[in-house]
Structures are given as structure tokens and as C-alpha cells.
Design an enzyme around this catalytic site. Structure first.
Site, mmCIF file in Angstrom:
data_model
loop_
_atom_site.group_PDB
_atom_site.id
_atom_site.type_symbol
_atom_site.label_atom_id
_atom_site.label_comp_id
_atom_site.label_asym_id
_atom_site.label_seq_id
_atom_site.Cartn_x
_atom_site.Cartn_y
_atom_site.Cartn_z
ATOM 1 N N GLU A 106 38.417 45.562 50.660
ATOM 2 C CA GLU A 106 38.832 45.580 49.193
ATOM 3 C C GLU A 106 39.900 44.820 48.921
ATOM 4 O O GLU A 106 40.596 44.352 49.678
ATOM 5 C CB GLU A 106 39.544 47.333 49.067
ATOM 6 C CG GLU A 106 40.263 47.406 47.783
ATOM 7 C CD GLU A 106 39.086 47.454 46.566
ATOM 8 O OE1 GLU A 106 38.513 46.298 46.346
ATOM 9 O OE2 GLU A 106 39.020 48.277 45.770
ATOM 10 N N ASP A 110 46.078 49.959 45.261
ATOM 11 C CA ASP A 110 47.033 50.130 44.139
ATOM 12 C C ASP A 110 47.295 51.807 44.131
ATOM 13 O O ASP A 110 48.098 52.203 45.093
ATOM 14 C CB ASP A 110 46.511 49.665 43.111
ATOM 15 C CG ASP A 110 47.508 49.573 41.716
ATOM 16 O OD1 ASP A 110 48.633 49.534 41.929
ATOM 17 O OD2 ASP A 110 46.953 49.967 40.656
ATOM 18 N N LYS A 138 50.114 47.485 47.085
ATOM 19 C CA LYS A 138 51.141 47.848 46.102
ATOM 20 C C LYS A 138 51.496 49.276 46.421
ATOM 21 O O LYS A 138 51.376 50.076 45.864
ATOM 22 C CB LYS A 138 50.545 47.765 44.705
ATOM 23 C CG LYS A 138 50.403 46.352 44.206
ATOM 24 C CD LYS A 138 50.451 46.378 42.623
ATOM 25 C CE LYS A 138 49.344 45.763 42.191
ATOM 26 N NZ LYS A 138 49.237 45.827 40.785
ATOM 27 N N PHE A 159 50.990 42.353 38.267
ATOM 28 C CA PHE A 159 49.839 42.398 38.048
ATOM 29 C C PHE A 159 49.354 40.959 38.769
ATOM 30 O O PHE A 159 49.679 40.012 38.217
ATOM 31 C CB PHE A 159 49.320 42.488 36.657
ATOM 32 C CG PHE A 159 47.913 42.785 36.510
ATOM 33 C CD1 PHE A 159 47.331 44.143 36.694
ATOM 34 C CD2 PHE A 159 47.122 41.684 36.315
ATOM 35 C CE1 PHE A 159 45.786 44.022 36.502
ATOM 36 C CE2 PHE A 159 45.615 41.797 36.361
ATOM 37 C CZ PHE A 159 45.101 43.121 36.231
ATOM 38 N N VAL A 160 48.355 40.872 39.693
ATOM 39 C CA VAL A 160 48.089 39.639 40.220
ATOM 40 C C VAL A 160 46.770 39.273 39.923
ATOM 41 O O VAL A 160 45.581 40.165 39.789
ATOM 42 C CB VAL A 160 48.408 39.913 41.641
ATOM 43 C CG1 VAL A 160 49.848 39.720 42.119
ATOM 44 C CG2 VAL A 160 47.603 40.973 42.455
ATOM 45 N N ASP A 166 40.877 39.428 38.978
ATOM 46 C CA ASP A 166 40.419 39.053 37.669
ATOM 47 C C ASP A 166 41.438 39.631 36.716
ATOM 48 O O ASP A 166 42.214 40.624 37.056
ATOM 49 C CB ASP A 166 39.227 39.475 37.093
ATOM 50 C CG ASP A 166 38.989 40.973 36.865
ATOM 51 O OD1 ASP A 166 39.376 41.644 37.668
ATOM 52 O OD2 ASP A 166 38.515 41.262 35.715
ATOM 53 N N ARG A 172 39.306 34.873 38.547
ATOM 54 C CA ARG A 172 38.655 35.256 40.047
ATOM 55 C C ARG A 172 38.719 33.871 40.810
ATOM 56 O O ARG A 172 38.772 34.034 42.102
ATOM 57 C CB ARG A 172 37.438 35.642 39.857
ATOM 58 C CG ARG A 172 37.418 37.240 39.317
ATOM 59 C CD ARG A 172 35.990 37.794 39.841
ATOM 60 N NE ARG A 172 35.661 38.906 38.842
ATOM 61 C CZ ARG A 172 36.213 40.230 38.947
ATOM 62 N NH1 ARG A 172 36.868 40.398 39.924
ATOM 63 N NH2 ARG A 172 35.777 41.006 38.059
HETATM 64 P P1 5GP Z 1 43.648 51.791 42.905
HETATM 65 O O1 5GP Z 1 42.208 52.722 42.602
HETATM 66 O O2 5GP Z 1 43.996 51.746 44.486
HETATM 67 O O3 5GP Z 1 44.439 51.930 41.743
HETATM 68 O O4 5GP Z 1 42.837 50.458 42.292
HETATM 69 C C1 5GP Z 1 42.340 49.523 42.817
HETATM 70 C C2 5GP Z 1 41.685 48.532 42.132
HETATM 71 O O5 5GP Z 1 42.386 48.488 40.680
HETATM 72 C C3 5GP Z 1 41.487 47.044 42.452
HETATM 73 O O6 5GP Z 1 40.240 46.929 43.186
HETATM 74 C C4 5GP Z 1 41.438 46.213 41.349
HETATM 75 O O7 5GP Z 1 40.247 46.131 40.742
HETATM 76 C C5 5GP Z 1 42.472 47.028 40.144
HETATM 77 N N1 5GP Z 1 43.922 46.434 40.393
HETATM 78 C C6 5GP Z 1 44.916 46.940 40.856
HETATM 79 N N2 5GP Z 1 46.156 46.133 40.764
HETATM 80 C C7 5GP Z 1 45.523 45.137 40.356
HETATM 81 C C8 5GP Z 1 46.228 43.851 40.239
HETATM 82 O O8 5GP Z 1 47.439 43.576 40.318
HETATM 83 N N3 5GP Z 1 45.444 42.956 39.605
HETATM 84 C C9 5GP Z 1 44.147 42.947 39.571
HETATM 85 N N4 5GP Z 1 43.339 42.136 39.112
HETATM 86 N N5 5GP Z 1 43.194 44.157 39.677
HETATM 87 C C10 5GP Z 1 44.286 45.319 40.085
#
Ligand code: 5GP
Length: 183
Positions: A106, A110, A138, A159-160, A166, A172
Site C-alpha cells: 500500500e 492513514d 500517518k 497531504f502528500v 495523487d 502520481r
Molecule cells: P486510510 O483508509 O488508511 O485512511 O487511507 C488510505 C488511502 O487514503 C490511501 O491509499 C490513499 O489513497 C489515501 N490517502 C491518505 N492520505 C493521503 C495523502 O496524504 N495523500 C494522498 N494522495 N492520498 C492519501
């Protein structure tokens, strides 16, 4: 294209991914592994990581989306991906994972909702082993108690974009990981 601030350079990424690959090679010595990449963000990380692993390996891909409507790019930037809650499968793996060594790859961990959901789906295949390789984490945003077994970098709540990640499908292809300003 606007100049973005680099958070993690391509050289730092390459060094860390090489170390992660060596760790996986060591942990699964003499065995085969399946890398399961989460589309689309993990595609670049998977292709670099897999080339640093000296094992018999195959690839598969799985796709997810947030449930209902994905938040608008602006909402996603402001509040992350959890603003609409649950995730759903948009593409399943192509093969059975039964009795295989599965490494879920992955881009970023987050809130943990996505990986918790995918872990449940893949464990139902009854793999021989299951590991998570995440490039970024994070930890400040976690809502589900899930951690990566192989982690690239812990980062602050920014936010990266870049290296597969993306914003509204853009960025990307940036070779470095950059911060997208929230305002
Ligand atoms: P989670 O389900 O852990 O909250 O989120 C995972 C998904 O959120 C990642 O696969 C990604 O698509 C998106 N995401 C979370 N933080 C970021 C970020 O800082 N930048 C981007 N581009 N996508 C993020």
C-alpha cells in the site's frame, strides 16, 4: 506545473525501499511470495520494491474506493479519505491466495480503514502468511488498530503526492514525495 515542497526525496525513497526489499528477502528466504498492490497508488512502490526482493515472486492487484461518492479532491485534501467512511472493493485479486505468502503493498496507511478492510478480505483466502508493506504512515490519523510489518517512513499529518500518490489523479508521476498545501 507548480513547484511543490519535497518531503522525501527520490534518493531517500530508493535507499529505504532497498532496505525494505532486503528485509523481505531475509524473512522469506527459500519461499515464494505474492505481492498484492492496492490500485492505483501503490503501483510505483510495488514495482520498485519487488525489484529489490530476491525471491520467487508474483504480482496481483486489488482495487478499492470509498463507499458512495469519493470525497471531492478539495475535501480529500482538507479532511483525508475517511470523510465518507467505509471502503468498497472495485477490483478483486485474480487468483486464490490460499497457502501463499501474501504481502499487501500500500502507498500510505492513514486512518487504517482501507487496510483493515483489505486484510479481512485477504485473510479469508487462508494464506500461509500475511504481511503489510506500506511506504508511508500517518500514525496521528489512525482510527483502526493496524500497523505495517514493513514500513518506509512515518510522516506528519500532511497531504502528500508523488511516487504513485495523487491529487485528483495528478502528480502520481512525481519522482519525489511532496506536500500539497491545504490552503
Ligand atoms: P486510510 O483508509 O488508511 O485512511 O487511507 C488510505 C488511502 O487514503 C490511501 O491509499 C490513499 O489513497 C489515501 N490517502 C491518505 N492520505 C493521503 C495523502 O496524504 N495523500 C494522498 N494522495 N492520498 C492519501
Amino acid at each position: 506545473m507548480t513547484e511543490l515542497k519535497i518531503l522525501i526525496s527520490r534518493a531517500q525513497i530508493a535507499a529505504r525501499v532497498a532496505a525494505m526489499g532486503a528485509e523481505i528477502t531475509h524473512d522469506f528466504s527459500g519461499e515464494s511470495v505474492i505481492f498484492v498492490g492496492v490500485l492505483k497508488g501503490a503501483a510505483i512502490f510495488l514495482s520498485d520494491l519487488a525489484r529489490q526482493v530476491q525471491l520467487d515472486a508474483t504480482f496481483d492487484f486489488i482495487g478499492v474506493s470509498s463507499y458512495g461518492n469519493r470525497p471531492s479532491p478539495t475535501q480529500e485534501l482538507q479532511h483525508g479519505w475517511d470523510s465518507t467512511g467505509e471502503v468498497r472493493l472495485t477490483k478483486d485479486v485474480d487468483q486464490s491466495m490460499r497457502d501463499k505468502n501474501v504481502i499487501l503493498v500500500e502507498d500510505i496507511l492513514d486512518t487504517g480503514l482501507t487496510l483493515t478492510y483489505l486484510k479481512r478480505i485477504l485473510l479469508a483466502h487462508q494464506p500461509k502468511s500475511f504481511r503489510i508493506a506500506a511506504l508511508l504512515d500517518k500514525p496521528a490519523r489512525r482510527k483502526q488498530p493496524i500497523e505495517a510489518d514493513y514500513l518506509g517512513f512515518s510522516i506528519p499529518d500532511e497531504f502528500v503526492v508523488g511516487y504513485g500518490l495523487d491529487y485528483a489523479e495528478r502528480y502520481r508521476n512525481l519522482p519525489d514525495i511532496c506536500v500539497l498545501p491545504r490552503s
